[in-house]
Motif scaffolding. Structure first.
Motif, PDB file in Angstrom:
ATOM      1  N   UNK A 368      78.692  -2.094  55.308  1.00 58.94           N
ATOM      2  CA  UNK A 368      77.402  -2.754  55.520  1.00 58.94           C
ATOM      3  C   UNK A 368      76.611  -2.730  54.014  1.00 58.94           C
ATOM      4  N   UNK A 369      75.697  -3.730  54.144  1.00 52.28           N
ATOM      5  CA  UNK A 369      74.612  -3.831  52.978  1.00 52.28           C
ATOM      6  C   UNK A 369      73.209  -3.518  53.422  1.00 52.28           C
ATOM      7  N   UNK A 370      72.336  -3.392  52.357  1.00 56.88           N
ATOM      8  CA  UNK A 370      70.826  -2.764  52.996  1.00 56.88           C
ATOM      9  C   UNK A 370      70.305  -4.315  53.712  1.00 56.88           C
ATOM     10  N   UNK A 371      68.946  -3.763  54.307  1.00 59.30           N
ATOM     11  CA  UNK A 371      68.344  -4.775  54.801  1.00 59.30           C
ATOM     12  C   UNK A 371      68.359  -6.195  54.091  1.00 59.30           C
ATOM     13  N   UNK A 372      68.020  -6.045  52.779  1.00 58.26           N
ATOM     14  CA  UNK A 372      67.862  -7.208  51.866  1.00 58.26           C
ATOM     15  C   UNK A 372      69.075  -7.526  51.269  1.00 58.26           C
ATOM     16  N   UNK A 373      70.484  -7.404  51.914  1.00 55.48           N
ATOM     17  CA  UNK A 373      71.472  -7.868  51.415  1.00 55.48           C
ATOM     18  C   UNK A 373      72.070  -7.326  50.001  1.00 55.48           C
ATOM     19  N   UNK A 374      71.611  -5.885  49.666  1.00 53.19           N
ATOM     20  CA  UNK A 374      72.148  -5.364  48.692  1.00 53.19           C
ATOM     21  C   UNK A 374      73.280  -4.524  49.020  1.00 53.19           C
ATOM     22  N   UNK A 375      73.752  -3.861  47.841  1.00 53.38           N
ATOM     23  CA  UNK A 375      74.741  -2.682  48.037  1.00 53.38           C
ATOM     24  C   UNK A 375      74.245  -1.357  48.129  1.00 53.38           C
ATOM     25  N   UNK A 376      73.006  -1.059  48.056  1.00 53.90           N
ATOM     26  CA  UNK A 376      72.343   0.340  48.253  1.00 53.90           C
ATOM     27  C   UNK A 376      71.009   0.104  47.371  1.00 53.90           C
ATOM     28  N   UNK A 377      70.505   1.467  47.135  1.00 57.77           N
ATOM     29  CA  UNK A 377      70.914   2.545  47.806  1.00 57.77           C
ATOM     30  C   UNK A 377      70.227   2.866  49.672  1.00 57.77           C
TER      31      UNK A 377
END
Length: 488
Positions: A368-377
């Motif tokens: 999965x990705x973060x809520x903003x479609x990033x790889x983390x953290x």
């Protein structure tokens, strides 16, 4: 009936029907069918399971005494935030856990829904219309004024003056609560004290913008009655003081900070501020009862072969048999075949045809990705989900569950043969590809398990099927003294 490769039809899930049984470790105490029927009359199975699913609970003290001492579902008042526009497409989530004449509370809407009250579904929580909030300030340029209305739900719920309410629980119309486990969590705390209980966002970006010290509203949070009483006295003035804050939960968290009560974090409340496939997170659930799931419309279905609502229904099947155990994570090794096996009870089983450390097995795969479609953290550690088929686990999904017999359940997990388009050509994987299913037995997890210092239960490979080598048996059990999940 365990899974058999000769009969791949899903298990027939039947209601609990006992003539008599005993629970190992709790003495020779038997419960008759008549007693079970009497208990069933109290409430639907998944909403009052502290009594229904764990009959030994009755043995300690009389029912009247327990009602006096212990929190149960009747002591909780739910305040669900919704709107007339979103309710039609989201009500199916509330219908999954709400039980008429058992759960208490209301969906709070901005206006009367079309066709109500005549066409309001009996399977849904009753609704109320929120009061006018035009007089309140709201200055967050990227937010919605509905945050003010939603923040006042706790006050409007409290002002109803309903009796025998110990806890006020807030959630959204797309929040799924697992009410038995919610009761188990709240029982740990003295409802006569001021408590604010919930969870934070999984995505660090959201915690930085909003807060690390507030309960996130979609995952749900709970106020004890004394805290609710203190909060409603200052809430309206406080909402204006925090007019620039984006969300209702952020406003409430700030107001509670003025009272001086910190957030008591319970990791079973899941905001699910992630995008994509929740498989990795739910396959390595923290050691805590599953209390809630939120943002399901923004995630892939929990099971690939279903839609979002149907996937939660499928998860509810093992939950109704043993709610305390749902998603509980166990792992073990088969050193004769160099296997590492990871079980998320009632959800899936992962087979690694090689030895993987306990540290890695307990760390969620990042699917999965973060809520903003990033790889983390994230607010927890993750490990890479490799694209190499020779480094990925084989997934066996929950298939069915048998009736409880002697205090045990038997769950089966089957492999989707279309899981990988590319397959690993190594010998260890070729042998693993021949497996069709795992059958997992486990004792009912006693609710008092969560009132002690919990530790992960152990599991062990029992054998392959006596008639065929493509079905393997696994047993989940309590660990023996000095036993550790170690690689020799």
């Amino acid at each position: 009936m365990p899974y058999s490769s000769k009969n791949s039809t899903p298990h027939s899930i039947k209601p609990l029907k006992y003539l008599s049984f005993k629970f190992p470790g709790f003495g020779r105490k038997y419960l008759s069918a008549i007693s079970i029927l009497a208990i069933f009359s109290l409430c639907y199975i998944s909403s009052f399971p502290a009594v229904i699913l764990h009959p030994w609970h009755i043995d300690a003290v009389s029912t009247a005494a327990r009602n006096e001492l212990d929190t149960n579902i009747s002591h909780i008042l739910f305040g669900i935030s919704g709107s007339a526009k979103t309710w039609r497409r989201r009500r199916h989530y509330s219908d999954l856990w709400w039980r008429r004449n058992c759960t208490r509370g209301f969906v709070w809407l901005d206006e009367a829904p079309q066709g109500a009250p005549e066409k309001w579904p009996e399977t849904s929580p009753p609704y109320k219309i929120s009061g006018d909030t035009a007089r309140f300030k709201y200055t967050c340029w990227y937010g919605s004024r509905s945050a003010v209305r939603i923040a006042r739900i706790v006050k409007e719920s409290f002002d109803l003056g309903l009796g025998d309410v110990r806890w006020f629980v807030m959630g959204d119309d797309d929040t799924v609560f697992f009410t038995h486990n919610l009761v188990s969590v709240l029982r740990k705390y003295d409802h006569r004290q001021m408590y604010y209980i919930g969870g934070i966002s999984e995505s660090v970006e959201q915690d930085v913008v909003h807060s690390y010290t507030m309960g996130y509203g979609g995952g749900g949070f709970a106020f004890s009655r004394p805290l609710a009483a203190a909060l409603v006295r200052i809430l309206d003035r406080c909402i204006d003081r925090y007019a620039a804050f984006y969300g209702s939960d952020q406003k409430i968290g700030a107001c509670i900070s003025e009272i001086g009560v910190p957030l008591t974090k319970e990791v079973g409340f899941h905001q699910m501020d992630i995008r994509g496939n929740p498989f990795g997170l739910l396959s390595a659930h923290p050691l805590a009862p599953l209390v809630s799931l939120h943002h399901l419309d923004y995630l892939q279905p929990l099971f690939r072969d279903t839609n979002r609502v149907a996937s939660i229904k499928k998860l509810m099947t093992p939950y109704e048999f043993d709610p305390s155990r749902l998603l509980q994570h166990s792992f073990c090794y088969d050193l004769t075949r160099n296997w590492s096996i990871s079980i998320s009870w009632g959800y899936n089983l992962q087979l690694y045809p090689f030895i993987l450390s306990a540290q890695d097995l307990s760390t969620p795969l990042q699917t999965f990705l973060t809520w903003s479609w990033r790889k983390g953290p994230f607010t927890f550690n993750t490990r890479l989900m490799s694209l190499n088929p020779c480094e990925r686990p084989l997934e066996f999904r929950f298939h069915g569950i048998d009736e409880v017999e002697g205090g045990f359940t038997s769950t089966s997990y089957t492999r989707d043969q279309s899981e990988f388009r590319r397959k690993c050509d190594k010998l260890n994987y070729k042998a693993a590809y021949l497996l069709k299913a795992f059958n997992v037995t486990a004792g009912l997890l006693h609710p008092q398990y969560w009132n002690k210092a919990p530790s992960r239960e152990c599991c062990q490979i029992m054998s392959g099927s006596p008639r065929e080598n493509d079905v393997v048996g696994v047993k989940i059990r309590g660990c023996n003294q000095w036993e550790s999940i170690s690689i020799p």
